[in-house]
Design an enzyme around this catalytic site. Structure first.
Site, mmCIF file in Angstrom:
data_model
loop_
_atom_site.group_PDB
_atom_site.id
_atom_site.type_symbol
_atom_site.label_atom_id
_atom_site.label_comp_id
_atom_site.label_asym_id
_atom_site.label_seq_id
_atom_site.Cartn_x
_atom_site.Cartn_y
_atom_site.Cartn_z
ATOM 1 N N HIS A 14 10.146 -23.726 9.403
ATOM 2 C CA HIS A 14 9.187 -24.399 10.288
ATOM 3 C C HIS A 14 7.726 -24.211 9.865
ATOM 4 O O HIS A 14 6.902 -25.087 10.099
ATOM 5 C CB HIS A 14 9.341 -23.873 11.727
ATOM 6 N N THR A 23 2.914 -1.387 8.961
ATOM 7 C CA THR A 23 3.427 -2.283 10.006
ATOM 8 C C THR A 23 3.640 -3.706 9.519
ATOM 9 O O THR A 23 4.312 -4.489 10.196
ATOM 10 C CB THR A 23 2.415 -2.366 11.161
ATOM 11 N N CYS A 62 3.072 -3.115 4.109
ATOM 12 C CA CYS A 62 2.233 -1.972 4.479
ATOM 13 C C CYS A 62 2.997 -1.209 5.564
ATOM 14 O O CYS A 62 4.215 -1.369 5.677
ATOM 15 C CB CYS A 62 0.838 -2.408 4.916
ATOM 16 N N ASP A 88 0.866 -1.184 0.000
ATOM 17 C CA ASP A 88 0.000 0.000 0.000
ATOM 18 C C ASP A 88 0.904 1.235 0.000
ATOM 19 O O ASP A 88 2.123 1.126 -0.188
ATOM 20 C CB ASP A 88 -1.018 -0.052 1.159
ATOM 21 N N HIS A 100 7.108 -30.573 11.352
ATOM 22 C CA HIS A 100 6.463 -29.296 11.005
ATOM 23 C C HIS A 100 5.328 -29.498 10.001
ATOM 24 O O HIS A 100 4.361 -28.745 9.999
ATOM 25 C CB HIS A 100 7.498 -28.315 10.466
#
Ligand code: RB5
Length: 148
Positions: free
Chosen positions: A97, A66, A64, A8, A132
């Site tokens: 993992h 954060t 973005c 963004d 995993h």
């Protein structure tokens, strides 16, 4: 390896820096945004998520402010395991993992130098499988065991 990328307005500058830097070594599908004008992160998260889930791209990168909104939105696309990473260790573990197929970054959280190292770790680390893989099967079955 083909990489789908999206951002963004808050991730736009970091997206461009990565494209000019480490991603110049890869085939890139750029889903925008293509300017710093304000826009809405789910649009790009869904576009990149669909490209990865549909096999058009091998891995995705979303940016973005954060990385939080992008990781929430991308993980709603069936087949997407999006991981928000703020350091190299997280990026390695997200692949080794969690078999994460979309990396999310915060353009207002980390600088371009660290972002490049995180991207490098993400793109060059393989899934370890084994125990995993069982956990990813449980993840796909969901909290009610029916995939819902
Ligand atoms: C945009 O201001 C910001 O909210 C967005 O880029 C992102 O950080 C949301 O998670």
């Amino acid at each position: 390896m083909k990489i789908a990328i999206g951002a963004d307005h808050a991730g736009y500058h970091l997206k461009e820096a990565l494209r000019e830097g480490i991603l110049a070594e890869y085939e890139v599908l750029d889903f925008g945004t293509h300017s710093p004008e304000r826009t809405d992160y789910p649009l790009y998260a869904f576009a990149v998520g669909e490209a990865v889930a549909g096999g058009e791209a091998d891995l995705g990168i979303l940016i973005c402010g954060t990385g939080i909104g992008m990781s929430m939105a991308a993980s709603r696309v069936p087949g997407i395991r999006a991981a928000l990473c703020t350091n190299v260790y997280m990026a390695k573990m997200a692949r080794a993992h969690n078999d994460a197929n979309v990396l999310c970054l915060g353009g207002r959280v980390i600088g371009p130098g660290l972002a490049e190292e995180i991207v490098r770790a993400f793109l060059t680390t393989a899934f370890e499988g084994g125990r995993h893989a069982r956990r990813l099967e449980l993840l796909d079955r969901g909290p009610r065991g029916n995939g819902g």
